[in-house]
Scaffold this motif. Structure first.
Motif, short mmCIF file in Angstrom:
data_model
loop_
_atom_site.label_atom_id
_atom_site.label_comp_id
_atom_site.label_asym_id
_atom_site.label_seq_id
_atom_site.Cartn_x
_atom_site.Cartn_y
_atom_site.Cartn_z
N SER A 2 46.88 43.86 49.96
CA SER A 2 47.91 43.87 49.63
C SER A 2 48.75 44.22 48.28
O SER A 2 48.13 43.97 47.88
CB SER A 2 48.75 42.33 50.34
OG SER A 2 48.67 41.41 49.16
N SER A 3 49.70 44.36 48.22
CA SER A 3 50.33 44.98 47.07
C SER A 3 50.16 43.27 46.19
O SER A 3 50.20 43.54 44.84
CB SER A 3 51.15 45.62 46.91
OG SER A 3 52.86 44.16 48.05
N SER A 4 50.25 42.72 46.25
CA SER A 4 50.09 41.10 45.50
C SER A 4 48.84 40.54 45.16
O SER A 4 49.18 39.82 44.54
CB SER A 4 51.33 40.46 46.36
OG SER A 4 50.75 40.26 47.37
N ALA A 5 48.23 40.89 46.65
CA ALA A 5 46.41 40.36 46.39
C ALA A 5 46.77 40.84 44.13
O ALA A 5 47.38 42.30 44.35
CB ALA A 5 45.73 40.63 46.70
N LYS A 6 45.50 40.25 44.06
CA LYS A 6 44.78 40.64 42.67
C LYS A 6 43.64 40.61 42.69
O LYS A 6 42.92 39.63 43.48
CB LYS A 6 45.54 40.10 41.90
CG LYS A 6 45.09 38.52 41.08
CD LYS A 6 45.72 38.47 39.45
CE LYS A 6 45.50 37.15 39.14
NZ LYS A 6 45.51 37.01 37.73
N GLN A 71 29.57 40.82 36.47
CA GLN A 71 28.60 39.40 36.68
C GLN A 71 28.01 39.71 37.78
O GLN A 71 26.89 38.22 38.13
CB GLN A 71 28.32 38.12 35.70
CG GLN A 71 28.61 38.21 34.63
CD GLN A 71 29.32 36.93 34.00
OE1 GLN A 71 30.62 36.46 34.70
NE2 GLN A 71 29.00 35.86 33.31
N GLY A 72 28.23 40.38 38.57
CA GLY A 72 27.91 40.55 40.21
C GLY A 72 28.62 40.22 40.86
O GLY A 72 28.34 39.28 42.52
N VAL A 73 29.96 39.22 40.57
CA VAL A 73 30.57 38.54 42.03
C VAL A 73 31.80 39.31 41.58
O VAL A 73 32.35 39.73 40.08
CB VAL A 73 31.07 37.68 41.29
CG1 VAL A 73 29.50 36.69 42.27
CG2 VAL A 73 31.45 36.51 40.05
N ALA A 74 32.89 39.21 42.48
CA ALA A 74 34.44 39.39 42.39
C ALA A 74 35.91 39.05 43.39
O ALA A 74 34.50 38.96 44.36
CB ALA A 74 34.98 41.37 42.49
N ALA A 75 36.52 39.33 43.02
CA ALA A 75 37.37 38.39 44.30
C ALA A 75 38.74 38.75 44.06
O ALA A 75 39.10 39.60 43.50
CB ALA A 75 37.13 36.95 44.09
N ALA A 138 43.17 41.72 34.69
CA ALA A 138 41.56 41.05 35.73
C ALA A 138 40.73 40.66 34.26
O ALA A 138 39.87 40.32 33.97
CB ALA A 138 41.11 42.37 36.25
N THR A 139 41.57 41.78 32.81
CA THR A 139 39.93 41.87 31.91
C THR A 139 40.87 40.71 31.26
O THR A 139 40.05 39.97 30.81
CB THR A 139 40.52 42.77 30.72
OG1 THR A 139 40.80 43.90 31.82
CG2 THR A 139 40.03 43.02 29.65
#
Length: 245
Positions: A2-6, A71-75, A138-139
């Motif tokens: 969704s547009s609001s998710a980051k 590092q191998g993880v994102a959410a 995100a950075t």
């Protein structure tokens, strides 16, 4: 998505969100080939939080994160409840407020480092103008190591007006400038204070400078003329912390 998710990435940024607001974590992508202790602990925490886990290779995670430093993880996460207004926040501060104001800091790495040091020194909020600043991407979240989640960050339309409103609350606005007659160490930082820093090299803008109650310098003994803004923020905030403790 969704547009609001980051997207958050890196163990620290995702881990802090799992700890502080697990209900906002929509799904976690992880690299299954990484099986070290840190990854095992991280996955255990994610499972305890009841989060959806998705196996993904490093390239897919890098595309999602927009960075190879994941590092191998994102959410994927839903936005946190919007930060209260600056006024609401100041109404609830116990003791003398300590604020960091950033004028013209457009580099996400610098902003992330400033949020991290503000969190470490116990500042109550970071304030920046909307038109000369960087948003919380995100950075920024990665560099801030979780502080982007915990440190209130307010982007204001008119910085000079906001400084004027702080002054009405008896918050002393101290700007940093290479040519200031007094040094940071001569300033009283025990009182309610907003420390105003500009981008490296250009410094704070003229109107911002005029609006400050006082200008101070950080002593420079070597050949370089200015410090990175996150380093300067750390020096100023920790001097305030030293004076107050």
């Amino acid at each position: 998505m969704s547009s609001s998710a980051k997207v958050l990435f890196g163990f620290h940024a995702v881990g802090v969100r799992l700890k502080t607001a697990p209900q906002t974590v929509l799904e976690v992508f992880f690299e299954p080939t990484r099986r070290d202790a840190r990854m095992r602990q991280f996955l255990e925490r994610a499972r305890e939080a009841g989060v959806r886990l998705i196996e993904a290779d490093a390239l897919r995670i890098a595309k999602l994160a927009g960075s190879h430093g994941h590092q191998g993880v994102a959410a994927r996460v839903a936005p946190l409840p919007a930060a209260r207004s600056l006024d609401d926040l100041l109404d609830q501060v116990q003791g003398p407020p300590l604020l960091l104001v950033l004028d013209g800091v457009t580099d996400p790495h610098n902003l992330g480092a400033c949020l991290r040091v503000a969190d470490g020194a116990g500042a109550h909020a970071v304030i920046a103008p909307k038109d000369h600043a960087v948003g919380l991407n995100a950075t920024v979240a990665k560099v801030a190591s979780g502080a982007a989640e915990t440190m209130p960050y307010f982007m204001v339309t008119n910085l000079a007006r906001t400084l004027g409103e702080l002054k009405e609350r008896n918050i002393w606005c101290i700007g940093t400038s290479d040519d200031a007659p007094r040094t940071l160490y001569q300033a009283d930082l025990k009182a309610p204070v907003a420390l105003v820093l500009g981008a490296e090299g250009s410094g704070i803008r003229q109107l911002t400078r005029k609006t400050c109650d006082e200008l101070v310098s950080i002593p420079m003994c070597g050949a370089v003329e200015s410090l990175n803004v996150s380093v300067a923020s750390g020096i100023c905030l920790y001097e305030a912390l030293r004076q107050r403790s």
